[in-house]
Design an enzyme around this catalytic site. Structure first.
Site, short mmCIF file in Angstrom:
data_model
loop_
_atom_site.label_atom_id
_atom_site.label_comp_id
_atom_site.label_asym_id
_atom_site.label_seq_id
_atom_site.Cartn_x
_atom_site.Cartn_y
_atom_site.Cartn_z
N GLU A 1 45.98 -19.11 14.21
CA GLU A 1 44.65 -18.52 14.36
C GLU A 1 44.41 -17.47 13.26
OE1 GLU A 1 42.27 -19.55 16.04
OE2 GLU A 1 40.87 -17.90 15.88
N LYS B 1 50.91 -17.80 2.05
CA LYS B 1 51.45 -19.12 2.40
C LYS B 1 51.00 -19.57 3.79
CE LYS B 1 55.46 -19.23 -0.59
NZ LYS B 1 56.92 -19.22 -0.71
N GLU C 1 61.06 -10.59 8.87
CA GLU C 1 60.92 -11.06 10.26
C GLU C 1 59.54 -11.69 10.45
OE1 GLU C 1 62.09 -8.90 14.26
OE2 GLU C 1 60.04 -8.34 13.72
N ARG D 1 46.46 -22.70 7.40
CA ARG D 1 45.28 -22.68 8.27
C ARG D 1 44.05 -23.20 7.51
NH1 ARG D 1 41.54 -18.51 8.73
NH2 ARG D 1 40.37 -18.53 10.68
N HIS E 1 52.56 -1.11 22.47
CA HIS E 1 53.13 -0.41 21.31
C HIS E 1 52.47 0.95 21.13
CE1 HIS E 1 54.33 0.28 17.10
NE2 HIS E 1 55.33 -0.54 17.37
N LYS F 1 64.90 3.82 12.81
CA LYS F 1 65.66 2.64 13.26
C LYS F 1 67.10 2.69 12.74
CE LYS F 1 64.89 -2.16 14.31
NZ LYS F 1 63.87 -3.18 14.43
N ALA F 2 67.27 3.15 11.47
CA ALA F 2 68.61 3.24 10.88
C ALA F 2 69.46 4.23 11.67
CB ALA F 2 68.50 3.69 9.42
N HIS G 1 60.58 -14.77 17.51
CA HIS G 1 60.93 -14.12 16.24
C HIS G 1 61.84 -15.03 15.40
CE1 HIS G 1 60.31 -9.66 17.70
NE2 HIS G 1 59.31 -10.46 18.04
N THR H 1 50.11 -5.02 21.38
CA THR H 1 49.41 -3.99 20.61
C THR H 1 49.18 -2.75 21.48
OG1 THR H 1 48.31 -5.75 19.39
CG2 THR H 1 47.34 -3.55 19.20
P1 0O2 Z 1 57.08 -1.77 14.06
O1 0O2 Z 1 57.22 -1.50 12.65
O2 0O2 Z 1 56.45 -0.63 14.80
O3 0O2 Z 1 56.51 -3.11 14.39
P2 0O2 Z 1 64.77 -3.15 19.17
O4 0O2 Z 1 64.61 -2.02 18.23
O5 0O2 Z 1 66.10 -3.32 19.78
O6 0O2 Z 1 63.61 -3.21 20.17
P3 0O2 Z 1 65.42 -5.29 17.36
O7 0O2 Z 1 66.51 -5.93 18.11
O8 0O2 Z 1 65.72 -4.60 16.09
O9 0O2 Z 1 64.50 -4.38 18.32
O10 0O2 Z 1 64.40 -6.34 16.99
P4 0O2 Z 1 63.41 -7.10 17.93
O11 0O2 Z 1 63.31 -6.49 19.25
O12 0O2 Z 1 63.75 -8.51 17.83
O13 0O2 Z 1 62.07 -6.89 17.12
C1 0O2 Z 1 61.58 -5.66 16.78
C2 0O2 Z 1 60.07 -5.76 16.66
O14 0O2 Z 1 59.58 -6.65 17.67
C3 0O2 Z 1 59.41 -4.46 16.95
O15 0O2 Z 1 59.23 -3.74 15.78
C4 0O2 Z 1 58.08 -4.86 17.51
O16 0O2 Z 1 57.18 -5.25 16.48
C5 0O2 Z 1 58.46 -6.07 18.31
N1 0O2 Z 1 58.88 -5.69 19.67
C6 0O2 Z 1 60.08 -5.85 20.22
N2 0O2 Z 1 60.11 -5.41 21.48
C7 0O2 Z 1 58.89 -4.95 21.76
C8 0O2 Z 1 58.29 -4.39 22.93
O17 0O2 Z 1 58.90 -4.19 23.97
N3 0O2 Z 1 56.97 -4.03 22.82
C9 0O2 Z 1 56.25 -4.23 21.68
N4 0O2 Z 1 54.98 -3.85 21.67
N5 0O2 Z 1 56.82 -4.74 20.57
C10 0O2 Z 1 58.09 -5.12 20.60
P5 0O2 Z 1 59.25 -2.14 15.85
O18 0O2 Z 1 60.65 -1.66 15.72
O19 0O2 Z 1 58.48 -1.68 17.01
O20 0O2 Z 1 58.57 -1.79 14.53
P1 0O2 Z 2 39.43 -13.67 7.52
O1 0O2 Z 2 38.77 -14.68 6.64
O2 0O2 Z 2 38.56 -12.50 7.86
O3 0O2 Z 2 40.13 -14.26 8.67
P2 0O2 Z 2 44.78 -7.73 3.21
O4 0O2 Z 2 43.33 -8.11 3.41
O5 0O2 Z 2 45.58 -8.82 2.55
O6 0O2 Z 2 44.96 -6.38 2.63
P3 0O2 Z 2 45.44 -8.53 5.81
O7 0O2 Z 2 46.83 -8.53 6.36
O8 0O2 Z 2 44.86 -9.85 5.46
O9 0O2 Z 2 45.40 -7.56 4.61
O10 0O2 Z 2 44.47 -7.78 6.73
P4 0O2 Z 2 44.69 -7.32 8.21
O11 0O2 Z 2 43.77 -6.17 8.42
O12 0O2 Z 2 46.14 -7.12 8.49
O13 0O2 Z 2 44.11 -8.54 9.04
C1 0O2 Z 2 44.55 -9.84 8.78
C2 0O2 Z 2 43.51 -10.85 9.11
O14 0O2 Z 2 43.54 -11.03 10.52
C3 0O2 Z 2 42.11 -10.44 8.74
O15 0O2 Z 2 41.46 -11.57 8.25
C4 0O2 Z 2 41.48 -10.06 10.07
O16 0O2 Z 2 40.11 -10.37 10.09
C5 0O2 Z 2 42.23 -10.97 11.01
N1 0O2 Z 2 42.26 -10.47 12.39
C6 0O2 Z 2 42.69 -9.28 12.86
N2 0O2 Z 2 42.57 -9.22 14.17
C7 0O2 Z 2 42.03 -10.41 14.57
C8 0O2 Z 2 41.67 -10.96 15.82
O17 0O2 Z 2 41.84 -10.35 16.88
N3 0O2 Z 2 41.17 -12.23 15.81
C9 0O2 Z 2 41.00 -12.94 14.66
N4 0O2 Z 2 40.54 -14.19 14.72
N5 0O2 Z 2 41.34 -12.44 13.46
C10 0O2 Z 2 41.84 -11.20 13.42
P5 0O2 Z 2 41.42 -11.85 6.71
O18 0O2 Z 2 42.80 -12.16 6.22
O19 0O2 Z 2 40.75 -10.70 6.01
O20 0O2 Z 2 40.58 -13.13 6.57
#
Ligand code: 0O2
Ligand code: 0O2
Length: 267
Positions: free
Chosen positions: A41, A23, A142, A28, A158, A56-57, A123, A155
């Site tokens: 993008e 969707k 989310e 895009r 994390h 997390k649980a 979010h 990234t």
């Molecule tokens: P995954 O699967 O590794 O992405 P909390 O656990 O309290 O931090 P809460 O309240 O459950 O988080 O939800 P929140 O903070 O709104 O959103 C959680 C997700 O947001 C995280 O998923 C991350 O993807 C991103 N996020 C939140 N805080 C940070 C941060 O400080 N650094 C980075 N890099 N990402 C963040 P998870 O749990 O990491 O899962």
């Molecule tokens: P396009 O035409 O290359 O943009 P799936 O292929 O459905 O299994 P998904 O989620 O589409 O899985 O693949 P993934 O690996 O999560 O990446 C999602 C899309 O984001 C891919 O494009 C990547 O090329 C694009 N992407 C990842 N990182 C970047 C970035 O830093 N910049 C840009 N512009 N694109 C990025 P698609 O969906 O294959 O299509």
């Protein structure tokens, strides 16, 4: 839960992630096809790993049977934007869909209220209806909306958190926070450029529309047999068309239009 139970439990989340990705990607594609600017993008999505769900649980003291209700990011969609302004365009777009194919549960603005870690993103937690082999089901998902710079920072941060298992050394933590501010400054700089690019694009549009108008009117005069005026206006056009300033072109456009109105009035 056993492995098979987890697999069954996660199926609707996997379907939801796939559907939502399609969707948002199609928005895009659609905008680019008609030559419009896309605030999106690229889009990625994932289903949370079972080990992360369990962790997390445990952290949130959620019982197994409450996981679907209490853990909001089992299905996660990430939308990357070029500019901070684009994030809010995407947010508005999602709000417009509220009540149709998704329901917004609540929003968290980690851009205005960035996290202690330096994390910035917008979010939106949604309820998303999904058809399963066993009938319809509503799941939580989310949507994270962020700029490319915010994504770059998150990234790396994390992966560091993962490496240090939450215990990032103080001196590294300080530098990560600095990097978060630098990423935000980069976004602000880019926003400034965005405004100029938009203005330049608009100027270009005005210029090309004015030129088309002038040429169309000169052609009309030629058809009407006004050779003397055609030669005169063409010479004036040749003089001004190379100017970067659009003002002389607009003046000439007005002059030709007025002349056409005049002769239309006489005829
Ligand atoms: P995954 O699967 O590794 O992405 P909390 O656990 O309290 O931090 P809460 O309240 O459950 O988080 O939800 P929140 O903070 O709104 O959103 C959680 C997700 O947001 C995280 O998923 C991350 O993807 C991103 N996020 C939140 N805080 C940070 C941060 O400080 N650094 C980075 N890099 N990402 C963040 P998870 O749990 O990491 O899962
Ligand atoms: P396009 O035409 O290359 O943009 P799936 O292929 O459905 O299994 P998904 O989620 O589409 O899985 O693949 P993934 O690996 O999560 O990446 C999602 C899309 O984001 C891919 O494009 C990547 O090329 C694009 N992407 C990842 N990182 C970047 C970035 O830093 N910049 C840009 N512009 N694109 C990025 P698609 O969906 O294959 O299509």
């Amino acid at each position: 839960m056993h492995t098979t139970e987890w697999r069954k439990f996660l199926i609707p989340y996997e379907n939801a992630v796939e559907e939502l990705k399609v969707k948002f990607k199609s928005i895009r594609t659609e905008l680019r096809t008609i030559g419009e600017y896309s605030p999106i993008e690229f889009v990625t999505g994932r289903v949370k790993r079972v080990s992360s769900i369990i962790e997390k649980a445990k952290k949130l003291e959620v019982e197994n049977e409450d996981i679907a209700e209490k853990i909001e990011d089992i299905a996660g969609i990430r939308i990357m934007c070029q500019f901070v302004e684009d994030i809010y365009t995407v947010v508005d777009y999602i709000r417009e869909r509220d009540g149709s194919d998704l329901d917004i549960v609540y929003e968290k603005d980690y851009i205005t209220n960035y996290k202690e870690s330096g994390y910035r993103s917008y979010h939106i937690i949604i309820n998303y209806p999904i058809q399963t082999a066993l009938g319809p089901k509503v799941i939580l998902a989310e949507i994270q909306i962020r700029t490319l710079a915010m994504n770059f920072w998150a990234t790396i941060e994390h992966s560091l958190k993962y490496k240090y298992k939450q215990n990032i050394p103080i001196h590294i933590e300080g530098r990560i926070k600095k990097a978060a501010d630098a990423a935000f400054k980069l976004d602000q700089e880019m926003s400034g450029i965005r405004h100029e690019i938009r203005q330049a694009q608009k100027m270009f549009e005005v210029r090309s529309k004015t030129i088309s108008n002038i040429l169309r009117n000169i052609h009309a005069l030629q058809k009407a047999g006004r050779t003397k005026e055609v030669i005169e206006f063409q010479a004036q056009f040749n003089k001004v068309w190379e100017n970067t300033e659009v003002v002389d072109l607009k003046k000439l456009d007005k002059e030709i239009s007025n002349f056409i109105d005049e002769i239309d009035g006489i005829n």
